[in-house]
Scaffold this active site. Structure first.
Site, PDB file in Angstrom:
ATOM      1  N   ARG A   7      -0.462 -51.839 -37.150  1.00  0.00           N
ATOM      2  CA  ARG A   7       0.159 -51.524 -35.865  1.00  0.00           C
ATOM      3  C   ARG A   7      -0.717 -51.989 -34.720  1.00  0.00           C
ATOM      4  NH1 ARG A   7      -0.029 -44.973 -37.026  1.00  0.00           N
ATOM      5  NH2 ARG A   7      -2.198 -44.938 -37.660  1.00  0.00           N
TER       6      ARG A   7
ATOM      7  N   ARG B  10      16.577 -38.021 -39.033  1.00  0.00           N
ATOM      8  CA  ARG B  10      17.496 -37.252 -38.180  1.00  0.00           C
ATOM      9  C   ARG B  10      18.808 -37.976 -37.979  1.00  0.00           C
ATOM     10  NH1 ARG B  10      13.122 -37.229 -34.176  1.00  0.00           N
ATOM     11  NH2 ARG B  10      11.751 -35.476 -34.658  1.00  0.00           N
TER      12      ARG B  10
ATOM     13  N   GLU C 295      -4.724 -52.695 -35.621  1.00  0.00           N
ATOM     14  CA  GLU C 295      -5.290 -51.802 -36.636  1.00  0.00           C
ATOM     15  C   GLU C 295      -5.143 -52.427 -38.027  1.00  0.00           C
ATOM     16  OE1 GLU C 295      -3.959 -47.785 -36.000  1.00  0.00           O
ATOM     17  OE2 GLU C 295      -4.264 -47.245 -38.092  1.00  0.00           O
TER      18      GLU C 295
ATOM     19  N   ARG D 203      -9.285 -44.518 -47.428  1.00  0.00           N
ATOM     20  CA  ARG D 203      -8.903 -45.721 -46.710  1.00  0.00           C
ATOM     21  C   ARG D 203      -9.722 -45.776 -45.433  1.00  0.00           C
ATOM     22  NH1 ARG D 203      -6.946 -49.758 -49.128  1.00  0.00           N
ATOM     23  NH2 ARG D 203      -5.646 -50.467 -47.378  1.00  0.00           N
TER      24      ARG D 203
ATOM     25  N   ASP E 131      -3.637 -33.089 -40.168  1.00  0.00           N
ATOM     26  CA  ASP E 131      -3.426 -33.434 -38.765  1.00  0.00           C
ATOM     27  C   ASP E 131      -4.383 -32.595 -37.921  1.00  0.00           C
ATOM     28  OD1 ASP E 131      -1.456 -35.316 -39.157  1.00  0.00           O
ATOM     29  OD2 ASP E 131       0.169 -33.850 -39.120  1.00  0.00           O
TER      30      ASP E 131
ATOM     31  N   TYR F 147      -5.440 -34.797 -46.029  1.00  0.00           N
ATOM     32  CA  TYR F 147      -4.805 -35.565 -44.955  1.00  0.00           C
ATOM     33  C   TYR F 147      -4.318 -34.579 -43.884  1.00  0.00           C
ATOM     34  CZ  TYR F 147      -1.700 -39.343 -43.140  1.00  0.00           C
ATOM     35  OH  TYR F 147      -1.054 -40.291 -42.389  1.00  0.00           O
TER      36      TYR F 147
ATOM     37  N   ARG G 103       6.096 -36.804 -44.251  1.00  0.00           N
ATOM     38  CA  ARG G 103       5.582 -36.522 -42.907  1.00  0.00           C
ATOM     39  C   ARG G 103       6.571 -36.971 -41.834  1.00  0.00           C
ATOM     40  NH1 ARG G 103       0.096 -36.431 -41.785  1.00  0.00           N
ATOM     41  NH2 ARG G 103       0.296 -37.874 -40.054  1.00  0.00           N
TER      42      ARG G 103
HETATM   43  N1  UDP Z   1       5.259 -45.173 -42.461  1.00  0.00           N
HETATM   44  C1  UDP Z   1       6.081 -46.249 -42.732  1.00  0.00           C
HETATM   45  N2  UDP Z   1       6.500 -47.039 -41.717  1.00  0.00           N
HETATM   46  C2  UDP Z   1       6.137 -46.823 -40.429  1.00  0.00           C
HETATM   47  C3  UDP Z   1       5.299 -45.718 -40.147  1.00  0.00           C
HETATM   48  C4  UDP Z   1       4.869 -44.921 -41.189  1.00  0.00           C
HETATM   49  O1  UDP Z   1       6.415 -46.486 -43.874  1.00  0.00           O
HETATM   50  O2  UDP Z   1       6.545 -47.594 -39.548  1.00  0.00           O
HETATM   51  C5  UDP Z   1       4.809 -44.342 -43.600  1.00  0.00           C
HETATM   52  C6  UDP Z   1       3.533 -44.852 -44.227  1.00  0.00           C
HETATM   53  O3  UDP Z   1       3.610 -44.597 -45.618  1.00  0.00           O
HETATM   54  C7  UDP Z   1       2.487 -43.972 -43.602  1.00  0.00           C
HETATM   55  C8  UDP Z   1       3.221 -42.651 -43.502  1.00  0.00           C
HETATM   56  O4  UDP Z   1       4.558 -43.020 -43.186  1.00  0.00           O
HETATM   57  O5  UDP Z   1       1.334 -43.877 -44.396  1.00  0.00           O
HETATM   58  C9  UDP Z   1       2.675 -41.702 -42.466  1.00  0.00           C
HETATM   59  O6  UDP Z   1       2.651 -42.339 -41.223  1.00  0.00           O
HETATM   60  P1  UDP Z   1       1.993 -41.690 -39.941  1.00  0.00           P
HETATM   61  O7  UDP Z   1       2.301 -42.580 -38.793  1.00  0.00           O
HETATM   62  O8  UDP Z   1       2.394 -40.270 -39.893  1.00  0.00           O
HETATM   63  O9  UDP Z   1       0.461 -41.784 -40.333  1.00  0.00           O
HETATM   64  P2  UDP Z   1      -0.860 -41.808 -39.464  1.00  0.00           P
HETATM   65  O10 UDP Z   1      -0.475 -41.872 -38.027  1.00  0.00           O
HETATM   66  O11 UDP Z   1      -1.617 -40.573 -39.876  1.00  0.00           O
HETATM   67  O12 UDP Z   1      -1.538 -43.056 -39.920  1.00  0.00           O
END
Ligand code: UDP
Length: 373
Positions: A280, A176, A306, A249, A356, A354, A172
């Site tokens: 986060r 870059r 969170e 989850r 979006d 999952y 996901r």
């Molecule tokens: N992820 C990570 N480090 C970060 C942010 C995301 O390893 O700082 C990984 C983690 O496995 C997470 C996945 O990327 O489950 C998808 O993150 P995203 O932020 O897209 O998920 P959401 O916002 O849906 O919780």
């Protein structure tokens, strides 16, 4: 004799709101029932201190679909928010997603060639097709970044070892070799001004909504009201968990209002070490550039820590755990669902996917189109 409603929608989140909106425009009679005391499902926002608080976690709308984007313009005006989370690893700050700023901070590399060479060197430990999230991550960005920015965060988020998680989750995130810390590769991005709740309310305008109504508890009487049911709750709950529980989850938020204008200077800061118990912190005001709906600076701030946990009955399900075991169990529930002619299962929980937000909207639009052919 025809029934009172053409459609009964179970759940007042995005999938139902989009589908019901289209159905109503096509002249169908719709009823929405919702277990919670508010509409908008997990995109729900409420207003406090001039700030639209994302009660169920940050939702940043982004899409490459012009069809979805155009559809939404009738219900909300979007601001120019661009998601650029910061990762905090034991006090070291890194730019997300993985881009030249991240590589420069991690390795001191300056050019894309140097960054590429560093990743190529670290990727060598993975031979063959990545079999899990750990291998996928190392193969994308190398071990250093995996260890500092991915491993701890992912294991907290999913409560599972990175070796036991599917590779697609980490795909996901963009990688870059440019100085671009926009988290999404999307043509369109933004937050609906005035909040998501208002956007969903606009979709549901003129449609009867019954809040605090648990469909599964009143299934027989509610089913009797409508020709078809659009069910957006958990698919395993619909079938009384008869084949066992699908895993989800759940997330818990500790939200506080602070009497100061700026806590962390960004909407999202990810704590990527294993020891910090939360994943986060969201500082909601930055989704609207620190301004209220009238364009005035908001003097206070609201933050949410969170915490991720394994779902158990009674908790709010947030993320399906799309691994092999759950995939197989979902397949069995799906087979049961396919035998129900007058029920459409949709959305993150109904399809155990999952999704979006834009994908949910598109899938509701497409499913509705199928209805009308
Ligand atoms: N992820 C990570 N480090 C970060 C942010 C995301 O390893 O700082 C990984 C983690 O496995 C997470 C996945 O990327 O489950 C998808 O993150 P995203 O932020 O897209 O998920 P959401 O916002 O849906 O919780």
């Amino acid at each position: 004799m025809s029934k009172q409603y053409d459609y009964l929608f179970v759940g007042a989140g995005l999938y139902s709101a989009v589908f019901a909106n289209l159905a109503k425009k096509a002249g169908k009679k719709c009823l929405v029932v919702e277990k919670k005391n508010h509409i908008a499902g997990n995109v729900y926002t409420y207003l406090e201190e001039g700030i639209h608080v994302h009660q169920y976690g940050a939702h940043i709308f982004h899409t490459n679909s012009k069809k979805v984007w155009d559809f939404l313009q009738d219900f909300a005006e979007f601001n120019r928010f661009t998601n650029s989370p910061v990762a905090n690893y034991k006090g070291e700050l890194y730019s997300m997603p993985f881009n030249m700023y991240t590589f420069n901070k991690m390795w001191g590399v300056v050019t894309p060639q140097e960054a590429e060479a560093k990743i190529a060197q670290q990727r060598r430990e993975i031979t063959g097709e990545p079999r899990n999230l750990e291998e996928q991550a190392i193969s994308l960005v190398g071990r250093d970044i995996y260890e500092k920015l991915i491993k701890g965060y992912t294991e907290k988020q999913w409560g599972r070892d990175c070796k036991d998680l599917p590779a697609f989750i980490i795909k996901r995130l963009p990688v870059r070799l440019t100085f671009d810390n926009n988290y999404f590769n999307a043509l369109y991005q933004g937050i609906p001004m005035g909040g998501y709740t208002k956007m969903v309310a606009n979709m549901l305008e003129g449609i009867e909504v019954r809040l605090n109504t648990d469909y599964l508890e009143h299934k027989e009487e509610l089913d009797a009201l409508a020709e078809k049911v659009v069910y957006t709750g958990p698919i395993d709950a619909y079938f009384g968990y008869q084949l066992g529980y699908l895993q989800y989850r759940s997330v818990r938020f500790e939200t506080e209002t602070l009497d100061s204008p700026n806590f962390q200077g960004n909407a999202a800061v990810n704590y990527t070490d294993r020891e910090t118990p939360f994943t986060r912190i969201i500082e909601h005001k930055w989704f609207q550039f620190g301004k209220d709906d009238n364009g005035n600076d908001v003097p206070k701030t609201i933050i949410s820590r969170e915490y991720s946990s394994e779902w158990k009955p009674g908790d709010e399900p947030y993320y399906p755990v799309n691994d092999q075991v759950n995939g197989e169990l979902y397949g069995k529930y799906k087979a049961l669902a396919d035998r129900e002619p007058n029920i459409i299962f949709g959305g993150r929980l109904g399809e155990y996917k999952y999704y979006d937000m834009d994908a949910v909207i598109l899938s509701a639009m497409e499913r509705f189109e199928k209805e009308s052919v």
